[in-house]
Design a protein around this motif. Structure first.
Motif, PDB file in Angstrom:
ATOM      1  N   LEU A  43       4.163  14.430   5.909  1.00 24.14           N
ATOM      2  CA  LEU A  43       4.879  13.444   6.710  1.00 24.14           C
ATOM      3  C   LEU A  43       4.244  12.076   6.531  1.00 24.14           C
ATOM      4  O   LEU A  43       3.021  11.943   6.635  1.00 24.14           O
ATOM      5  CB  LEU A  43       4.833  13.821   8.193  1.00 24.14           C
ATOM      6  N   VAL A  44       5.070  11.069   6.296  1.00 17.39           N
ATOM      7  CA  VAL A  44       4.560   9.722   6.071  1.00 17.39           C
ATOM      8  C   VAL A  44       5.466   8.723   6.764  1.00 17.39           C
ATOM      9  O   VAL A  44       6.686   8.855   6.743  1.00 17.39           O
ATOM     10  CB  VAL A  44       4.527   9.386   4.558  1.00 17.39           C
ATOM     11  N   SER A  45       4.862   7.728   7.377  1.00 19.64           N
ATOM     12  CA  SER A  45       5.590   6.629   7.996  1.00 19.64           C
ATOM     13  C   SER A  45       5.311   5.372   7.174  1.00 19.64           C
ATOM     14  O   SER A  45       4.158   4.966   7.036  1.00 19.64           O
ATOM     15  CB  SER A  45       5.115   6.451   9.437  1.00 19.64           C
ATOM     16  N   LEU A  46       6.357   4.789   6.595  1.00 13.80           N
ATOM     17  CA  LEU A  46       6.190   3.645   5.699  1.00 13.80           C
ATOM     18  C   LEU A  46       7.191   2.548   6.011  1.00 13.80           C
ATOM     19  O   LEU A  46       8.243   2.806   6.598  1.00 13.80           O
ATOM     20  CB  LEU A  46       6.432   4.076   4.240  1.00 13.80           C
ATOM     21  N   GLU A  47       6.869   1.363   5.542  1.00 16.71           N
ATOM     22  CA  GLU A  47       7.836   0.274   5.560  1.00 16.71           C
ATOM     23  C   GLU A  47       8.793   0.494   4.393  1.00 16.71           C
ATOM     24  O   GLU A  47       8.421   1.073   3.368  1.00 16.71           O
ATOM     25  CB  GLU A  47       7.135  -1.081   5.425  1.00 16.71           C
ATOM     26  N   LYS A  48       9.996   0.039   4.546  1.00 16.52           N
ATOM     27  CA  LYS A  48      11.051   0.261   3.560  1.00 16.52           C
ATOM     28  C   LYS A  48      10.644  -0.154   2.141  1.00 16.52           C
ATOM     29  O   LYS A  48      10.929   0.547   1.173  1.00 16.52           O
ATOM     30  CB  LYS A  48      12.288  -0.516   4.003  1.00 16.52           C
ATOM     31  N   ASN A  49       9.943  -1.277   2.016  1.00 16.47           N
ATOM     32  CA  ASN A  49       9.588  -1.799   0.696  1.00 16.47           C
ATOM     33  C   ASN A  49       8.490  -0.993  -0.004  1.00 16.47           C
ATOM     34  O   ASN A  49       8.216  -1.216  -1.183  1.00 16.47           O
ATOM     35  CB  ASN A  49       9.183  -3.268   0.790  1.00 16.47           C
ATOM     36  N   LEU A  50       7.852  -0.048   0.673  1.00 14.64           N
ATOM     37  CA  LEU A  50       6.779   0.742   0.076  1.00 14.64           C
ATOM     38  C   LEU A  50       7.222   2.137  -0.364  1.00 14.64           C
ATOM     39  O   LEU A  50       6.455   2.868  -0.998  1.00 14.64           O
ATOM     40  CB  LEU A  50       5.623   0.884   1.076  1.00 14.64           C
TER      41      LEU A  50
END
Length: 135
Positions: free
Chosen positions: A70-77
């Protein structure tokens, strides 16, 4: 990696801020299921309703959250992260990204499904496709 995680745990750093999964797996052993959320509002990386629903969603296709990253990222990453962390299947939740990658599934975030139960049907159809890819 394990020693580092022990130090972070001893310091009281919440485990969702660091990975307990070895990220530098060889391409021969890709991550089975990578689940990426866009933004961290009502994150499924934290215990709560969103995580509980995600667990139920995965269990409905016979998959355990313990076997997913599970990962939480910003859209650009997102694209860079996927490139550096090969996986059999990728689910991106909470994004309006479009993709032509065959094993990348875009679906509603559990927080959105909780707010709007009419999204369940569409999410279930996507989960069935994910299940086929995980076989």
């Amino acid at each position: 990696m394990q020693l580092r995680n022990k130090y972070l745990e001893a310091l009281g750093i919440p485990d969702f801020l660091y990975s307990k999964i070895e990220l530098n797996k060889s391409p021969e052993e890709p991550i089975k299921l990578l689940i990426i959320e866009v933004g961290d509002q009502d994150s499924f990386c934290l215990k709560g309703e969103s995580q509980n629903l995600l667990i139920k969603m995965l269990e409905s296709i016979g998959f355990s959250i313990k076997n997913a990253q599970l990962v939480s990222l910003e859209k650009n990453l997102i694209d860079e992260y996927i490139k550096n962390n090969p996986s059999e299947v990728v689910m991106v939740m909470g994004s309006s990204n479009e993709s032509n990658k065959s094993a990348l599934f875009l679906m509603h975030h559990p927080r959105d499904i909780l707010k709007n139960p009419t999204l369940k049907r569409e999410s279930w159809e996507i989960l069935k496709k994910v299940k086929q890819c995980l076989k």
